[in-house]
Design a protein around this motif. Structure first.
Motif: not given
Ligand code: PHB
Ligand code: APR
Length: 390
Positions: A201, A212, A214, A222, A293-294, A296
């Motif tokens: 972050y 981030s 997958r 982002y 979304p910060t 999560a």
């Molecule tokens: C994401 O992987 O999309 C993600 C991860 C952590 C966050 C927001 C989005 O705080």
């Protein structure tokens, strides 16, 4: 048609509840507005609290999550060209999070529904709940020219922020709390090696950024952008160049770039609707609350609603005990507001607020300095990030 529980919305909330209830012999139907492909084409978040991961295992849907998901015991906060690590394991008393995409999780839920021959109806038009204050509510929807009626004991509104369920609660009953943020997140998905094994972050004078993932071959990045920005303003090269500017130099130097396979801008909003129950209607997930979304928390807050609703429904049908249903709204909202607070705090800590005064900026800097100088502050961050108890 008669079922015990009619669920409007085939996103993670609706599907998880349907799966959990089915395993307890409680029959449900899920009514989803869009096709399955459309639902699975949406790219959403990917950090799961350990409580949510446990619920997925209880729903017999955790196998792929445990095989392909990554356990993360920490993440970084980058600021002023330095990287400070938040040791979740140390400061949460040994806990962690699971990094596993919401899209994959939703796919697992659909496959589990198929395996159990769960009743999931797609492309449902004009779903509408009725007689919610009676003992015999029902839901209607249109299947082409045919009007279909589903009689049920309970209606679950798991149809997201733009769904029909919340708007079915009379205005004089429903209270809505909202905070809009003066910026959005531009997100990119790319088939590239993630720049860091743990999330980063980044707080930067040019704006927030997040690194981030997958998987080890699929990265999610982002950057904070003004709400007036359009996708066409951000060709891939511009995105990568701006992301690099907002990361510490040594991290930026390692960043592997590539063509975006998904790119979207999402506004940031905090929203809560109260109560989360109206007669025989129960709201869950984005239908009742949204967080930036910060922190999560979005998916995880939805999961805690489902945890409370699942246990309340089982107590009702198996023990004739309605105390869980009676307490659902108050219990779910208590945890929702803690997720709201944490998400607002993370957003305020890490973003550039255009109308900040120099005093505000100083406070923001001090908040970060305090955080990394206090084990208690790190403990608070860690316990909220791994997930507060249900
Ligand atoms: C994401 O992987 O999309 C993600 C991860 C952590 C966050 C927001 C989005 O705080
Ligand atoms: N009739 C039937 N289905 C509907 C209707 C309707 N009128 N309106 C919306 N839906 C469907 C949507 O198409 C969507 O698939 O309801 C589903 C709601 O799913 P989500 O929006 O994913 O909400 P939820 O299941 O609560 O999951 C919350 O999703 O947005 C993320 O950050 C959020 O991670 C959180 C999670």
């Amino acid at each position: 048609m008669k079922v015990q529980v009619c669920i409007i919305g085939g996103g993670p909330s609706g599907l998880l509840l349907s799966q959990l209830l089915h395993l307890q012999g409680i029959d449900t139907i899920v009514l989803e507005k869009h096709s399955r492909d459309y639902v699975l084409s949406r790219i959403r978040a990917g950090v799961l609290e350990h409580g949510f991961a446990a619920l997925m295992r209880e729903a017999q849907c955790g196998e792929r999550m445990d095989r392909e998901g990554e356990i993360h015991e920490g993440f970084y906060i980058a600021h002023d060209d330095v990287m400070d690590r938040v040791d979740l394991n140390k400061y949460s008393g040994g806990s962690s999070v699971v990094v596993y995409g919401q899209t994959e999780l939703t796919r697992d839920l659909y496959e589990a529904r198929d395996k159990m021959k769960g009743n999931v109806v797609h492309n449902v038009a004009d779903a509408a709940p009725h007689d919610l204050k009676s003992d015999a509510p029902y839901v209607t929807y249109r299947d082409g020219d045919r009007l279909v009626r589903i009689d049920c004991d309970y209606v679950i509104g798991a149809d997201g922020f733009h769904g029909v369920s919340r708007t079915s609660i009379p205005k004089d009953v429903l209270r809505e709390y909202e905070r809009l943020y003066p910026f959005g997140w531009l997100g990119v998905l790319s088939r590239t090696k993630p720049v860091s094994p743990e999330l980063i972050y980044s707080k930067h004078e040019r704006g927030f950024a997040l690194c981030s993932l997958r998987s080890q071959t699929l990265s999610r990045y982002y950057i904070q952008v003004p709400l007036t920005d359009k996708l066409e303003d951000w060709p891939d090269d511009a995105f990568w160049a701006e992301l690099k500017r907002r990361l510490p130099q040594d991290v930026a130097a390692k960043l592997v770039t590539g063509p975006s396979i998904e790119k979207s801008i999402a506004p940031l909003r905090s929203f809560v609707a109260e109560p989360m129950r109206y007669g025989r209607l129960f709201l869950a997930g984005d239908a009742a609350h949204i967080v930036p979304p910060t922190g999560a928390r979005g998916l995880n807050s939805a999961a805690s609603d489902i945890y409370y609703l699942y246990h309340a429904m089982v107590d009702h049908y198996k023990k004739g005990d309605d105390s869980g249903l009676e307490a659902y709204s108050q219990k779910a909202l208590a945890r929702v507001w803690k997720a709201q607070r944490f998400s607002w705090w993370m957003t305020t800590l890490l973003h550039r607020f255009p109308n900040n005064t120099p005093y505000d900026d100083k406070l923001q800097e001090t908040e970060l300095q305090y955080l990394f100088s206090s084990e208690k502050a790190l403990g608070s961050l860690a316990e909220n990030y791994v997930g507060l108890p249900f």
